[in-house]
Design an enzyme around this catalytic site. Structure first.
Site, PDB file in Angstrom:
ATOM      1  N   HIS A 237     -29.850  26.479  32.401  1.00 12.68           N
ATOM      2  CA  HIS A 237     -31.240  26.234  31.991  1.00 12.68           C
ATOM      3  C   HIS A 237     -32.021  26.531  33.360  1.00 12.68           C
ATOM      4  O   HIS A 237     -31.643  26.004  34.380  1.00 12.68           O
ATOM      5  CB  HIS A 237     -31.571  24.886  31.406  1.00 12.68           C
ATOM      6  CG  HIS A 237     -31.071  24.432  30.071  1.00 12.68           C
ATOM      7  ND1 HIS A 237     -29.699  23.500  30.028  1.00 12.68           N
ATOM      8  CD2 HIS A 237     -30.860  25.143  28.771  1.00 12.68           C
ATOM      9  CE1 HIS A 237     -29.481  23.526  28.893  1.00 12.68           C
ATOM     10  NE2 HIS A 237     -30.194  24.523  28.191  1.00 12.68           N
ATOM     11  N   GLU A 407     -22.921  16.930  34.532  1.00 12.37           N
ATOM     12  CA  GLU A 407     -24.259  16.645  35.028  1.00 12.37           C
ATOM     13  C   GLU A 407     -24.188  16.122  36.475  1.00 12.37           C
ATOM     14  O   GLU A 407     -23.651  15.074  36.771  1.00 12.37           O
ATOM     15  CB  GLU A 407     -24.785  15.591  33.904  1.00 12.37           C
ATOM     16  CG  GLU A 407     -25.068  15.919  32.702  1.00 12.37           C
ATOM     17  CD  GLU A 407     -26.140  16.844  32.189  1.00 12.37           C
ATOM     18  OE1 GLU A 407     -26.890  16.928  33.244  1.00 12.37           O
ATOM     19  OE2 GLU A 407     -25.863  17.286  31.087  1.00 12.37           O
TER      20      GLU A 407
END
Length: 587
Positions: A237, A407
């Site tokens: 992203h 993450e």
């Protein structure tokens, strides 16, 4: 007083001899016309002229030529390797650059550099180097006014950024990298470690930026028998940039430590083929937007052409490692524990990252990702939040690859001063995770004559998830410690079953080979009961060994012919034109 005519003629001949190929460089009668070839639309210039360097005298002749057809399918033939570089190099010959009556030739050193890097890709499909890319015949030297046909592609990326004085080449600049800076660093790194690294493109973004991969291997550009393939992907992203920087730093670290003789890194690169894609979404980085279709298609093609075993995608926004399934078993449930049949293995893979990450192991509930503390900073994706279309799920369901999602932190776009600490937190985790690709078993599946059986199915009793062998018959099966019953089977062969014991502390994949006997020819005491199915193409196509069921002959790579017959791609070219390009044949 003008010199006598014979002396003037002699002078002209001497000048011409000193500048080979000049007959194409200056033609006062040449008329520059708009460049109209679709395959060459992204060239670094807009005008060309006829005849071209191959003496083609019109657009129609060029477009019908075997040379032009080859350029249009190079990406599929070479599976993305050396493209678009080679295509643009060929365009410079088929549609030479024209500037006000001058026809400029491309630079010879650019051609020679590409040939050195790209020759193995042609050898792999048993194809000769194209004659019109003869570096001495159609290209010229810099002092003769040549130009770089890749200048638009590179955007000035060839010039190195000067490092601060006194710093060694192993220095890593812990800063954010624009697209141009990222490409420059990756190419410079690959150049420093050319014997164990290379860069290649898997496609282009929506805005035309290359999706550039840097690969590390003892034989860059080649899949070696039973050498596992790993991929790490960042910047999926646009506003999640920490992963992008971690992979840029990792590339530089692997190169430097290899050159410095670090035994761990040398062992890793000599036994593993590692692919780093720092930015899957280069457009998104520039505008902080989400990914677009061309990138997704390129990733799917990439996964189809390389037998990846292990993968990680790096994100930002929290501090945790998640693993599939990401989509809940019950579509109406936003959170629901949804394990794969390989739940134990995915936990081991996730812990390989989290257990050596200092912040993921920090016991403070106030830290970033504190709500995952009791879970050991790992979680089943759907148990966190359910979503469809995740890359981890796609990898597991449609390829042989096991992928986790990392993450990296609660800040998606960390400030520059935080990047060094972020690297220190993740360096050991990245290395430890890549090393886990050597867990479980590996081997080769052959027939009784020793011929590899590709797309043979490898099953493990009690784990309803099969993998398939690569074109060379080799396979890798990530498995947790324990006792496993492993079955190899393929259409037309009797299945073979073996008992495998994997010790708890075993860190090197055990070798388990299978020799398949034709049905009705092997021993009668095989264990039966599993339904025999055909080999599986991870992206939807199925075919039996030896059957040509693919509608597109360029869709997948075949092995070079060993019996003197024409290579697999020959029928494609001969079906399109009456002019058979025998110059592509090596023999």
């Amino acid at each position: 007083m003008p010199p006598p005519l014979p002396l003037l003629l002699l002078t002209v001949l001497v000048v011409a001899a000193a500048r080979p190929g000049c007959e194409f460089e200056r033609n006062p009668a040449a008329t520059c016309v708009d460049l109209q070839l679709r395959t060459c639309s992204d060239a670094a210039y807009n005008h060309t002229t006829f005849p071209n360097l191959l003496q083609h005298r019109s657009w129609e002749v060029v477009e019908a030529s075997s040379e032009y057809i080859l350029l249009s399918v190079l990406h599929q033939l070479l599976e993305g390797q050396c493209n678009p570089d080679l295509r643009l190099l060929g365009c410079a010959v088929l549609a030479p650059r024209c500037e006000g009556g001058w026809v400029r030739r491309p630079c010879r050193h650019i051609c020679e550099g590409l040939r050195e890097v790209c020759q193995p890709a042609f050898d792999a499909i048993d194809m000769a180097w194209p004659y019109f890319l003869d570096c001495h015949r159609y290209f010229t030297r810099e002092d003769e006014g040549c130009y770089d046909p890749l200048e638009k592609l590179r955007g000035g990326l060839e010039a190195d950024e000067a490092l601060p004085s006194g710093l060694p080449p192993t220095f890593i600049r812990f800063s954010h990298h624009s697209y141009a800076q990222m490409v420059r660093v990756l190419r410079r790194t690959a150049s420093r470690c050319a014997h164990v690294a290379r860069t290649y493109s898997i496609g282009r973004s929506f805005d035309g930026r290359e999706l550039l991969v840097i690969e590390f291997s003892s034989r860059p550009g080649q899949h070696e028998l039973m050498e596992p393939e790993v991929k790490l992907i960042g910047n999926i992203h646009g506003n999640e940039v920490a992963g992008r920087e971690m992979l840029i730093y990792l590339a530089q670290y692997l190169c430097s430590e290899y050159l410095l003789g670090n035994p761990r890194i040398q062992r890793l690169l000599n036994t593993t083929r590692i692919h780093l894609l720092p930015s899957m979404n280069p457009d998104g980085y520039e505008v902080a937007a989400a990914e677009v279709a061309p990138e997704t298609k390129a990733i799917m093609k990439w996964m189809q052409t390389i037998p990846f075993v292990l993968s990680a995608s790096l994100h930002g926004g929290d501090l945790v490692v998640s693993y599939p399934f990401d989509f809940s078993k019950h579509p109406q449930e936003e959170k629901m524990f949804s394990p794969t049949p390989d739940e134990k293995m995915f936990k081991l893979l996730s812990r390989a990252y989290a257990d050596v990450h200092p912040m993921m192991m920090d016991r403070s509930e106030n830290r970033c990702g504190g709500n995952f503390l009791k879970r050991g900073s790992i979680i089943n994706g759907a148990d966190w939040y359910s979503f469809t279309g995740g890359m981890s799920d796609f990898n597991y369901l449609h390829t042989n690859c096991f992928e986790i999602t990392v993450e990296l932190g609660c800040v998606k776009f960390p400030p520059e001063e935080a990047l060094y600490i972020l690297w220190q937190h993740n360096k050991e985790s990245l290395l430890n995770f890549v090393e886990t690709v050597h867990r479980g078993i590996k081997g080769v599946v052959t027939d009784k004559f020793g011929k590899p059986v590709k797309n043979a199915r490898i099953s493990v009793k009690g784990i309803r998830h099969d993998i398939t062998t690569a074109p060379d018959g080799d396979y890798w099966r990530l498995l947790p410690p324990g006792i496993h019953i492993v079955i190899a089977q393929a259409p037309g062969y009797a299945k073979v079953i073996k008992k495998v014991i994997i010790p708890a502390r075993m860190k090197r994949a055990g070798r388990v080979d299978f020799i398949l006997q034709p049905l009705g020819m092997g021993p009668k005491n095989f264990i039966h009961g599993l339904r025999r199915t055909g080999p599986h193409d991870p992206l939807g196509g199925a075919s039996s060994l030896g059957e040509a069921t693919e509608p597109d002959p360029l869709r997948a790579r075949r092995q070079p012919s060993a019996d003197g017959s024409k290579p697999w791609w020959w029928s494609y070219f001969t079906s399109l034109s009456t002019h058979r390009p025998r110059w592509l044949l090596k023999y």
